[in-house]
Design an enzyme around this catalytic site. Structure first.
Site, PDB file in Angstrom:
ATOM      1  N   LYS A 173      57.404  26.794 -26.433  1.00 58.33           N
ATOM      2  CA  LYS A 173      57.949  28.411 -24.977  1.00 58.33           C
ATOM      3  C   LYS A 173      58.076  29.074 -26.047  1.00 58.33           C
ATOM      4  O   LYS A 173      59.628  29.275 -26.440  1.00 58.33           O
ATOM      5  CB  LYS A 173      58.232  27.850 -23.531  1.00 58.33           C
ATOM      6  CG  LYS A 173      57.552  28.764 -22.477  1.00 58.33           C
ATOM      7  CD  LYS A 173      58.491  28.133 -21.487  1.00 58.33           C
ATOM      8  CE  LYS A 173      57.882  27.990 -20.285  1.00 58.33           C
ATOM      9  NZ  LYS A 173      58.962  28.641 -18.741  1.00 58.33           N
TER      10      LYS A 173
HETATM   11  O1  G3P Z   1      59.760  28.307 -16.109  1.00 61.06           O
HETATM   12  C1  G3P Z   1      59.385  29.844 -15.923  1.00 61.06           C
HETATM   13  C2  G3P Z   1      58.713  30.324 -14.674  1.00 61.06           C
HETATM   14  O2  G3P Z   1      58.608  29.656 -13.514  1.00 61.06           O
HETATM   15  C3  G3P Z   1      60.455  30.929 -13.784  1.00 61.06           C
HETATM   16  O3  G3P Z   1      60.174  31.148 -12.772  1.00 61.06           O
HETATM   17  O4  G3P Z   1      61.183  33.789 -11.537  1.00 61.06           O
HETATM   18  O5  G3P Z   1      62.069  31.256 -10.470  1.00 61.06           O
HETATM   19  O6  G3P Z   1      63.148  31.712 -12.726  1.00 61.06           O
HETATM   20  P1  G3P Z   1      61.461  32.149 -11.914  1.00 61.06           P
END
Ligand code: G3P
Length: 217
Positions: free
Chosen positions: A83
Site C-alpha cells: 500500500k
Molecule cells: O484501510 C483503509 C480505509 O478503509 C480506512 O478507512 O476511514 O475507516 O479509517 P477509515
C-alpha cells in the site's frame, strides 16, 4: 464483488474467514498500531490466515524509502499487496514496483483525477475513501461513480477497492456502481447478513413447524 476485511486483528480475521466469503484483507498503519503488534509479524500471520490479497502499507514518504519498505513487505508473503499513498512520490514508487511485478494498492484517494494518475502509474488496486469524504460533507459514493466511468472510458485495469466503508449501504451502492472490491470493517461485514424480515420470517416458520410436532430426521 470481492469482499475484503479492513482489520489487522487476527481474531477478527479468523472469524471473518470462517464465513467462506472473504477474498482478502486491507491494513493500514493505524490498524497495525491498534493491533499492538510489529508490522512484519502481523502481516506474516495474516497472510497465513488469508490466502487472498493482504494489503500492507509503507510509511516512508520518499521514493527510495517507499521502494525499500515496499520490497520488504512484498517479500513477507506472495499474497502481500504493498500500500502506498496517493502522492507524487507514492505514484513514482508505484510505477517502479509495478514494473518489478509487485502489486500496489494506492490508498488515501479522494478525487477521480488522483485515481486516473494511479491507474496510469500501474496501481493494481485504487482505494477511494468513501466514509472520510462523507465525514467532510461530500458524497463519497460520487467518487466511486466517477472513477468507474473514467476507468471504463480508458479501459484501465486497476481494480476499484471501495474503502473507508461505514455502512451496509456503502457496500450496496459501491456494488451497484460496479466497484471491483470493498474493504469492510468486521462489524459492517457481519451486518450485511442482517434483515429484520429474515429474522421474523424464520421465527414464524419455526413456530409453525414446532406446532406440527414433526422432526425432519
Ligand atoms: O484501510 C483503509 C480505509 O478503509 C480506512 O478507512 O476511514 O475507516 O479509517 P477509515
Amino acid at each position: 464483488m470481492e469482499l475484503f476485511i479492513d482489520s489487522a486483528d487476527v481474531g477478527e480475521l479468523r472469524e471473518a474467514m470462517a464465513s467462506g466469503l472473504i477474498d482478502g484483507v486491507t491494513t493500514n498503519p493505524s490498524l497495525i498500531a491498534k493491533s499492538g503488534r510489529k508490522m512484519g509479524e502481523a502481516i506474516a500471520e495474516i497472510c497465513e490466515i488469508v490466502p487472498g490479497p493482504v494489503s500492507a502499507e509503507a510509511v516512508a514518504t520518499d521514493v527510495d524509502g517507499m521502494l525499500a519498505e515496499g520490497r520488504y513487505l512484498a517479500g513477507i508473503a506472495d499474497n502481500v499487496v504493498v500500500k502506498l499513498p496517493l502522492t507524487e512520490n507514492g505514484l513514482r514508487a508505484t510505477r517502479t514496483l509495478a514494473d518489478e511485478g509487485v502489486k500496489v494498492n494506492v490508498t488515501l484517494c479522494f478525487s477521480s483525477v488522483q485515481a486516473m494518475l494511479a491507474a496510469k502509474a500501474g496501481a493494481y488496486f485504487i482505494s477511494p475513501f468513501i466514509g472520510r469524504l462523507d465525514d467532510a460533507g461530500v458524497t463519497g459514493m460520487d467518487l466511486i461513480s466517477e472513477i468507474r466511468q473514467i476507468y471504463d472510458n480508458y479501459h484501465f485495469e486497476t481494480k476499484i477497492l471501495a474503502a473507508s466503508i461505514r455502512t451496509t449501504a456503502h457496500v450496496r451502492d459501491a456494488a451497484l456502481i460496479g466497484a471491483d472490491c470493498a474493504t469492510i470493517p468486521p462489524k459492517t461485514f457481519a451486518a450485511l447478513y442482517k434483515h429484520i424480515l429474515t429474522d421474523t420470517g424464520l421465527e414464524a416458520f419455526l413456530k409453525d413447524w414446532k406446532s406440527t410436532g414433526q422432526s425432519i430426521l
